[in-house]
Design an enzyme around this catalytic site. Structure first.
Site, PDB file in Angstrom:
ATOM      1  N   CYS A  47     -43.590 -21.124  -7.873  1.00  0.00           N
ATOM      2  CA  CYS A  47     -44.705 -21.829  -7.231  1.00  0.00           C
ATOM      3  C   CYS A  47     -44.933 -23.244  -7.759  1.00  0.00           C
ATOM      4  CB  CYS A  47     -45.977 -21.014  -7.384  1.00  0.00           C
ATOM      5  SG  CYS A  47     -45.765 -19.340  -6.777  1.00  0.00           S
TER       6      CYS A  47
HETATM    7  C1  UGA Z   1     -49.122 -20.148 -10.121  1.00  0.00           C
HETATM    8  C2  UGA Z   1     -50.621 -20.453 -10.158  1.00  0.00           C
HETATM    9  O1  UGA Z   1     -51.110 -20.262 -11.479  1.00  0.00           O
HETATM   10  C3  UGA Z   1     -51.378 -19.537  -9.200  1.00  0.00           C
HETATM   11  O2  UGA Z   1     -52.762 -19.867  -9.185  1.00  0.00           O
HETATM   12  C4  UGA Z   1     -50.803 -19.685  -7.794  1.00  0.00           C
HETATM   13  O3  UGA Z   1     -51.432 -18.817  -6.864  1.00  0.00           O
HETATM   14  C5  UGA Z   1     -49.323 -19.363  -7.828  1.00  0.00           C
HETATM   15  O4  UGA Z   1     -48.670 -20.254  -8.761  1.00  0.00           O
HETATM   16  C6  UGA Z   1     -48.769 -19.541  -6.439  1.00  0.00           C
HETATM   17  O5  UGA Z   1     -48.773 -20.665  -5.930  1.00  0.00           O
HETATM   18  O6  UGA Z   1     -48.427 -18.538  -5.805  1.00  0.00           O
HETATM   19  P1  UGA Z   1     -47.521 -18.295 -11.228  1.00  0.00           P
HETATM   20  O7  UGA Z   1     -46.375 -19.018 -10.617  1.00  0.00           O
HETATM   21  O8  UGA Z   1     -47.593 -16.818 -11.134  1.00  0.00           O
HETATM   22  O9  UGA Z   1     -48.916 -18.834 -10.610  1.00  0.00           O
HETATM   23  O10 UGA Z   1     -47.484 -18.648 -12.763  1.00  0.00           O
HETATM   24  P2  UGA Z   1     -48.481 -19.294 -13.854  1.00  0.00           P
HETATM   25  O11 UGA Z   1     -49.204 -18.250 -14.563  1.00  0.00           O
HETATM   26  O12 UGA Z   1     -49.251 -20.395 -13.245  1.00  0.00           O
HETATM   27  O13 UGA Z   1     -47.400 -19.933 -14.839  1.00  0.00           O
HETATM   28  C7  UGA Z   1     -46.475 -20.916 -14.372  1.00  0.00           C
HETATM   29  C8  UGA Z   1     -45.633 -21.436 -15.501  1.00  0.00           C
HETATM   30  O14 UGA Z   1     -46.419 -22.269 -16.347  1.00  0.00           O
HETATM   31  C9  UGA Z   1     -45.020 -20.369 -16.415  1.00  0.00           C
HETATM   32  O15 UGA Z   1     -43.686 -20.713 -16.678  1.00  0.00           O
HETATM   33  C10 UGA Z   1     -45.864 -20.438 -17.664  1.00  0.00           C
HETATM   34  O16 UGA Z   1     -45.171 -20.047 -18.814  1.00  0.00           O
HETATM   35  C11 UGA Z   1     -46.213 -21.921 -17.708  1.00  0.00           C
HETATM   36  N1  UGA Z   1     -47.442 -22.215 -18.463  1.00  0.00           N
HETATM   37  C12 UGA Z   1     -48.634 -21.719 -18.059  1.00  0.00           C
HETATM   38  C13 UGA Z   1     -47.362 -23.037 -19.574  1.00  0.00           C
HETATM   39  O17 UGA Z   1     -46.283 -23.517 -19.944  1.00  0.00           O
HETATM   40  N2  UGA Z   1     -48.517 -23.322 -20.269  1.00  0.00           N
HETATM   41  C14 UGA Z   1     -49.719 -22.827 -19.888  1.00  0.00           C
HETATM   42  O18 UGA Z   1     -50.732 -23.147 -20.551  1.00  0.00           O
HETATM   43  C15 UGA Z   1     -49.784 -22.003 -18.758  1.00  0.00           C
END
Ligand code: UGA
Length: 430
Positions: free
Chosen positions: A266
């Site tokens: 995403c």
């Molecule tokens: C993301 C959004 O958070 C959701 O709100 C959205 O609905 C979704 O995309 C979508 O468009 O369907 P998601 O892809 O499941 O959700 O993953 P996240 O939890 O956002 O994490 C994304 C990436 O960011 C991961 O690789 C995670 O490790 C990284 N991340 C997250 C960081 O490096 N640091 C952080 O503080 C948080």
């Protein structure tokens, strides 16, 4: 209400199960026979916390959720959600082919429908898509006019993989982009038993909220990674900085975990799509371009740290713990670990990897050029360095790494403890 969901992937199936748990009757329509059968047997086609239990409750003979290959079943419902993927097979860019195809088929079926029906785009589509593509296609294929023959709208999702069902049932807000009031009324009726505020607006505004939200989350991550890169040079712990910043409610602590950057299907894809949209309109987007650039470079910083520790990587054995783009999933799309491993192999290292959920897929991607470990202890035995790339709980026991050289990409370990137990320890930006 009787509701049909087109596309039983991640968003579609979670939406179906979530709405079924609120008492609606759901029919999931998919082109994949195996997936349809698996849903009807109450077996989740992918791993997601709580999905298995929820399917056991709602799918099957007595339940209020079933799956079918037959688009004609739309006729027995009042609203249809389009939940097909908008992600290309590489996961790197958007691909609206499935949206177009399913919209056409929905329109053809609606041609025979006498009663009012609302079609809702739930797939993530770039602002303007529902008005410029979905509605005209529906009008063409159904031979009816929007607002008269059928209603239309957009209802973006904000689910996070690994806690999708919880996110769906406890959403912060329900965003409804409505073609007209009548379409919006049907959509808000569907969500009447949800506690979250229901925000109603123009269709393209709703589409933009989804993209702006993901771009903002990506911005927070790249921001803290950039700050972290400076902190590392200055001997400052970026996690303490994030904690200190996070107390300010205008900033907030979430999404300020520094590391090897964001992956998944995403954030990278939506950011890329948004950047294309800017470019197609002749607008520049230096801030968001910077967010992307920081994220592209961040995983490679970890490779540089390994080189700084071990010198030439030719013939070195590296243990990689964690492959999924985040814990709680088996999803490798845009996973920083894949990018890092590719670099390490290119530089001549022997890589042995372990992840609690994605082993079969990783050996496919690397086609034999990577060894798969069975567990943490066996994977790290005999390695020159251990790289921590996904923060699975089972990697957090520092005693596993006694005497080892450890490079942490996700703040899996507490640095003070790790420095005491490991031969050497450092983080990608701490
Ligand atoms: C993301 C959004 O958070 C959701 O709100 C959205 O609905 C979704 O995309 C979508 O468009 O369907 P998601 O892809 O499941 O959700 O993953 P996240 O939890 O956002 O994490 C994304 C990436 O960011 C991961 O690789 C995670 O490790 C990284 N991340 C997250 C960081 O490096 N640091 C952080 O503080 C948080």
């Amino acid at each position: 209400m009787d509701i049909s969901i087109v596309g039983s992937g991640y968003v579609g199936l979670i939406t179906a199960v979530g709405l079924a748990s609120k008492g609606h009757n759901l029919v999931c329509i998919d082109v994949d026979k195996e997936r349809v059968n698996s849903i009807n047997r109450a077996e989740p086609p992918f791993f997601e916390e709580g999905l298995s239990e929820a399917l056991r409750t709602h799918a099957g003979e007595e339940g209020n959720l079933r799956a079918t290959l037959d688009y004609e079943e739309i006729l027995g419902t009042q609203a249809t959600f389009i939940c097909v993927t908008t992600c290309s097979s590489s996961g790197k860019s958007a691909d609206f082919r499935h949206v177009k195809q399913s919209t056409r088929t929905i329109g053809e079926v609606l041609r025979a429908k006498k009663d009012y029906h609302v079609v809702v785009t739930k797939s993530s589509v770039v602002p303007g898509t529902t008005e410029e593509l979905v509605i005209p296609l529906l009008e063409e294929t159904s031979q009816k006019s929007a607002g008269d023959g059928f209603g239309a709208g957009v209802n973006p999702e904000f689910l996070q993989e690994s806690e999708a069902l919880r996110c769906f049932l406890n959403s912060d807000r329900i965003v409804i982009g409505q073609f007209d009031r009548k379409s919006g009324d049907v959509m808000s009726d569907i969500y009447q038993d949800f506690a979250a505020p229901c925000l109603r607006m123009a269709i393209r505004t709703a589409e933009m909220i989804k993209f702006a939200s993901n771009a903002f989350l990506a911005t927070k991550i790249s921001f803290i990674n950039e700050v972290g890169n400076l902190c590392k040079q200055l001997g400052i712990d970026v996690y303490e900085v994030a904690d200190g910043m996070g107390y300010d409610p205008r900033i907030g602590r979430s999404f300020l975990n520094a590391g090897i950057g964001f992956g998944g299907s995403c954030l990278p894809k939506d950011l890329e799509v948004l950047l294309h949209r800017f470019a197609s309109l002749g607008e520049s987007a230096p801030l968001l371009q910077g967010v992307m650039d920081v994220n592209t470079a961040q995983p490679l910083r970890l490779v540089e740290l390994v080189r700084a520790r071990l010198g030439d990587l030719k013939g070195k054995t590296l243990a990689v713990l964690g492959l999924a783009f985040k814990p709680g999933t088996d999803d490798l799309r845009n996973a920083p670990a894949v990018k890092i491993i590719r670099q390490l192999i290119q530089q001549g290292a022997r890589v042995k990897a372990y992840d609690p959920r994605v082993m079969a897929k990783i050996s496919e991607i690397f086609n034999g050029s990577l060894q798969c470990g069975q567990n943490v202890a066996e994977t790290i035995a005999g390695s020159d360095a251990v790289l921590l790339l996904t923060e699975w709980d089972e990697f957090r026991d520092v005693t596993l790494y006694a005497g080892k050289t450890v490079i942490d990409g996700r703040r899996v370990l507490d640095p003070t403890e790790a420095l005491r137990v490991c031969h050497s320890y450092e983080g990608v930006c701490w």
